[in-house]
Scaffold this active site. Structure first.
Site, PDB file in Angstrom:
ATOM      1  N   GLY A  28      10.406  -6.850   1.833  1.00 27.53           N
ATOM      2  CA  GLY A  28      10.645  -7.139   0.429  1.00 27.53           C
ATOM      3  C   GLY A  28      11.488  -6.051  -0.202  1.00 27.53           C
ATOM      4  O   GLY A  28      12.286  -5.384   0.469  1.00 27.53           O
ATOM      5  N   ILE A  76      10.692  -3.077  -1.422  1.00 23.21           N
ATOM      6  CA  ILE A  76      10.426  -1.743  -0.884  1.00 23.21           C
ATOM      7  C   ILE A  76      10.899  -1.659   0.558  1.00 23.21           C
ATOM      8  O   ILE A  76      11.539  -0.678   0.968  1.00 23.21           O
ATOM      9  CB  ILE A  76       8.930  -1.400  -1.000  1.00 23.21           C
ATOM     10  CG1 ILE A  76       8.525  -1.294  -2.475  1.00 23.21           C
ATOM     11  CG2 ILE A  76       8.614  -0.093  -0.267  1.00 23.21           C
ATOM     12  CD1 ILE A  76       7.042  -1.078  -2.697  1.00 23.21           C
ATOM     13  N   SER A  82       7.654 -10.329   9.211  1.00 21.34           N
ATOM     14  CA  SER A  82       6.605 -10.818   8.324  1.00 21.34           C
ATOM     15  C   SER A  82       6.504 -12.308   8.573  1.00 21.34           C
ATOM     16  O   SER A  82       7.387 -12.910   9.210  1.00 21.34           O
ATOM     17  CB  SER A  82       6.892 -10.535   6.848  1.00 21.34           C
ATOM     18  OG  SER A  82       7.977 -11.315   6.391  1.00 21.34           O
ATOM     19  N   THR A 101       1.885   2.855   3.052  1.00 21.94           N
ATOM     20  CA  THR A 101       1.917   3.147   1.616  1.00 21.94           C
ATOM     21  C   THR A 101       1.757   1.855   0.813  1.00 21.94           C
ATOM     22  O   THR A 101       2.025   1.834  -0.386  1.00 21.94           O
ATOM     23  CB  THR A 101       3.237   3.828   1.218  1.00 21.94           C
ATOM     24  OG1 THR A 101       4.339   2.980   1.593  1.00 21.94           O
ATOM     25  CG2 THR A 101       3.389   5.177   1.889  1.00 21.94           C
ATOM     26  N   ARG A 137      -1.113  -1.186   1.127  1.00 19.50           N
ATOM     27  CA  ARG A 137      -2.509  -1.367   0.738  1.00 19.50           C
ATOM     28  C   ARG A 137      -3.392  -1.098   1.948  1.00 19.50           C
ATOM     29  O   ARG A 137      -3.080  -1.489   3.072  1.00 19.50           O
ATOM     30  CB  ARG A 137      -2.762  -2.792   0.219  1.00 19.50           C
ATOM     31  CG  ARG A 137      -2.123  -3.090  -1.134  1.00 19.50           C
ATOM     32  CD  ARG A 137      -2.737  -2.263  -2.257  1.00 19.50           C
ATOM     33  NE  ARG A 137      -2.174  -2.577  -3.556  1.00 19.50           N
ATOM     34  CZ  ARG A 137      -1.111  -1.981  -4.090  1.00 19.50           C
ATOM     35  NH1 ARG A 137      -0.473  -1.028  -3.402  1.00 19.50           N
ATOM     36  NH2 ARG A 137      -0.697  -2.318  -5.293  1.00 19.50           N
ATOM     37  N   GLU A 181     -11.046   3.374  -2.903  1.00 20.45           N
ATOM     38  CA  GLU A 181     -10.347   4.434  -3.633  1.00 20.45           C
ATOM     39  C   GLU A 181     -11.094   4.743  -4.933  1.00 20.45           C
ATOM     40  O   GLU A 181     -11.543   3.826  -5.605  1.00 20.45           O
ATOM     41  CB  GLU A 181      -8.906   4.016  -3.935  1.00 20.45           C
ATOM     42  CG  GLU A 181      -8.066   3.805  -2.690  1.00 20.45           C
ATOM     43  CD  GLU A 181      -6.618   3.440  -2.986  1.00 20.45           C
ATOM     44  OE1 GLU A 181      -6.225   3.454  -4.175  1.00 20.45           O
ATOM     45  OE2 GLU A 181      -5.870   3.142  -2.049  1.00 20.45           O
ATOM     46  N   HIS A 205      -3.061   7.995  -2.753  1.00 23.28           N
ATOM     47  CA  HIS A 205      -2.358   6.876  -3.385  1.00 23.28           C
ATOM     48  C   HIS A 205      -1.348   7.371  -4.421  1.00 23.28           C
ATOM     49  O   HIS A 205      -1.425   7.068  -5.614  1.00 23.28           O
ATOM     50  CB  HIS A 205      -3.336   5.898  -4.034  1.00 23.28           C
ATOM     51  CG  HIS A 205      -2.759   4.508  -4.142  1.00 23.28           C
ATOM     52  ND1 HIS A 205      -3.525   3.373  -4.207  1.00 23.28           N
ATOM     53  CD2 HIS A 205      -1.467   4.074  -4.211  1.00 23.28           C
ATOM     54  CE1 HIS A 205      -2.743   2.295  -4.314  1.00 23.28           C
ATOM     55  NE2 HIS A 205      -1.488   2.718  -4.317  1.00 23.28           N
TER      56      HIS A 205
END
Length: 321
Positions: A156, A158, A177, A236, A238, A267, A286
C-alpha cells in the site's frame, strides 16, 4: 448554551495541548479532560467515559467494541487520529447513534521508522551501542543492504515508500498480499510473488498490511522457518499480523537472525513480557506515528473535526464497509 464534555484519551506523553488549542472549545461550551494513562479494562473505560459526549482516541490505544459503545449512552461523537481504526466497531457505533470521524496523518512517519529499524537491525546497532557502553569495541559483524532482497508484505502507501527506499539502497524487492496485482507491483518496480516465495527468497521481510480478520496471523511458524536463520523480520504495522508465540520461539531457537518490532498484541507492552527477554531483537514502543509532524495532523485535525461537528457539518466521517 449547550454544555459538552470532551475526553482526550491515551495522551501518554501529555502533549495534546502542544499541537491544538483545546481551550478554544470553551467558547462553544465544551469542557476538555485529558487522560494520560491507559485504561486497565473495558469496565474501567466505561466507568471513566460514561459522562462524556465526545471522545478523541489516539490511534488504536483504547478499543471501542460493541460492548463498550452500548454502555456509553451519552457518547455522540468519537474521533480517531488517522483515517482508520481497527478497534472501533463502526457498525455498533452507527447503531448507537455515534458519529465516528478521522483525521489526516503524516505519510512519511511510519515508512521512515521502518527504514530506521531495518538498517539498525542489519548493522546490529542496538547490540553495538550496548557493548560500547559496557566497554567492548566492535562486538559484532553487520550486513550491507546493497544486493540483498527485501520482501514487502502489503504494497500500500507505506509499502510503496519502503520499496522506493530499498531501491535507493540497491536492493531487490519482492511483494505479496492477497489482493496484489501485477500492474501495481510493476509500477512500484517490485516482483509479485507468492507468500511462500517471498519468505523463502527474502533476506529481510517488512510487514505493511492493515490489520483485519483476514490478515491477522499472516506470519506464523511456517513463514518464519522459510525466512531462515539469516533472515530478519521488521514489523511496524500491527502486532497481531504475527503469531507472537511463534516469533518468540523463532528468536529463542534461532529460526531467524532477528526481528525489529514496533507493534504488539498488547500495548503498552507489560513488564516481564517474553519479547523483552527474547534475543536478537530491536524493540520500540509503537513510534511509527510519534513525530511532531504526525501529532500536528492528528490533534490539529481532531480539533478541526470537533468544531465542524459543533457547526453541524462533521467532516472525515468513517463508515463501515
Amino acid at each position: 448554551m449547550t454544555e459538552y464534555r470532551l475526553a482526550i484519551l491515551d495522551d501518554y506523553q501529555q502533549v495534546s495541548g502542544d499541537y491544538a488549542d483545546w481551550n478554544s472549545l470553551a467558547a462553544d461550551g465544551m469542557a476538555v479532560t485529558v487522560f494520560s494513562s491507559p485504561f486497565a479494562s473495558e469496565a474501567d473505560a466505561v466507568h471513566a467515559l460514561s459522562g462524556f459526549d465526545v471522545v478523541v482516541a489516539m490511534r488504536e490505544r483504547t478499543p471501542f467494541p460493541r460492548a463498550v459503545l452500548a454502555k456509553l449512552p451519552r457518547l455522540k461523537l468519537l474521533f480517531t487520529t488517522g483515517a482508520a481504526n481497527a478497534v472501533i466497531d463502526l457498525a455498533a457505533a452507527e447503531e448507537h447513534g455515534v458519529t465516528v470521524c478521522g483525521t489526516g496523518g503524516s505519510p512519511s512517519a511510519a515508512p521512515e521508522l521502518t527504514w530506521a529499524l531495518l538498517m539498525a537491525l542489519a548493522r546490529n546497532l542496538t547490540a553495538e551501542e550496548n557493548a560500547l557502553r559496557a566497554g567492548r569495541w566492535q562486538h559484532s559483524v553487520g550486513s550491507e543492504l546493497a544486493g540483498k532482497t527485501l520482501g514487502i508484505v502489503g504494497l500500500g502507501k507505506i509499502g510503496h515508500k519502503v520499496a522506493a527506499y530499498a531501491h535507493a539502497f540497491g536492493m531487490n524487492v519482492l511483494a505479496w498480499s492477497q489482493n496484489l496485482d501485477e500492474a501495481t507491483a510493476t509500477a512500484a518496480g517490485v516482483r509479485k510473488v507468492s507468500k511462500d516465495e517471498l519468505f523463502r527468497e527474502s533476506d529481510i521481510v517488512s510487514l505493511h498490511l492493515r490489520l483485519s480478520r483476514r490478515s491477522e496471523g499472516t506470519v506464523g511458524e511456517a513463514e518464519l522457518r522459510l525466512l531462515g536463520t539469516s533472515g530478519m523480520l521488521v514489523n511496524t504495522a500491527r502486532g497481531p499480523l504475527v503469531h507472537q508465540s511463534a516469533l518468540i520461539r523463532a528468536l529463542e531457537e534461532g529460526w531467524i537472525r532477528g526481528a525489529a518490532v514496533d507493534v504488539y498484541d498488547q500495548e503498552p507492552l507489560p513488564a516481564g513480557h517474553p519479547l523483552l527477554a527474547a534475543p536478537n531483537t530491536l524493540l520500540t514502543p509503537h513510534l511509527g506515528y510519534v513525530t511532531h509532524e504526525s501529532y500536528a495532523q492528528f490533534y490539529g485535525g481532531a480539533l478541526e473535526d470537533v468544531k465542524s461537528w459543533l457547526a453541524g457539518v462533521p467532516v472525515r466521517q468513517l463508515t463501515r464497509l
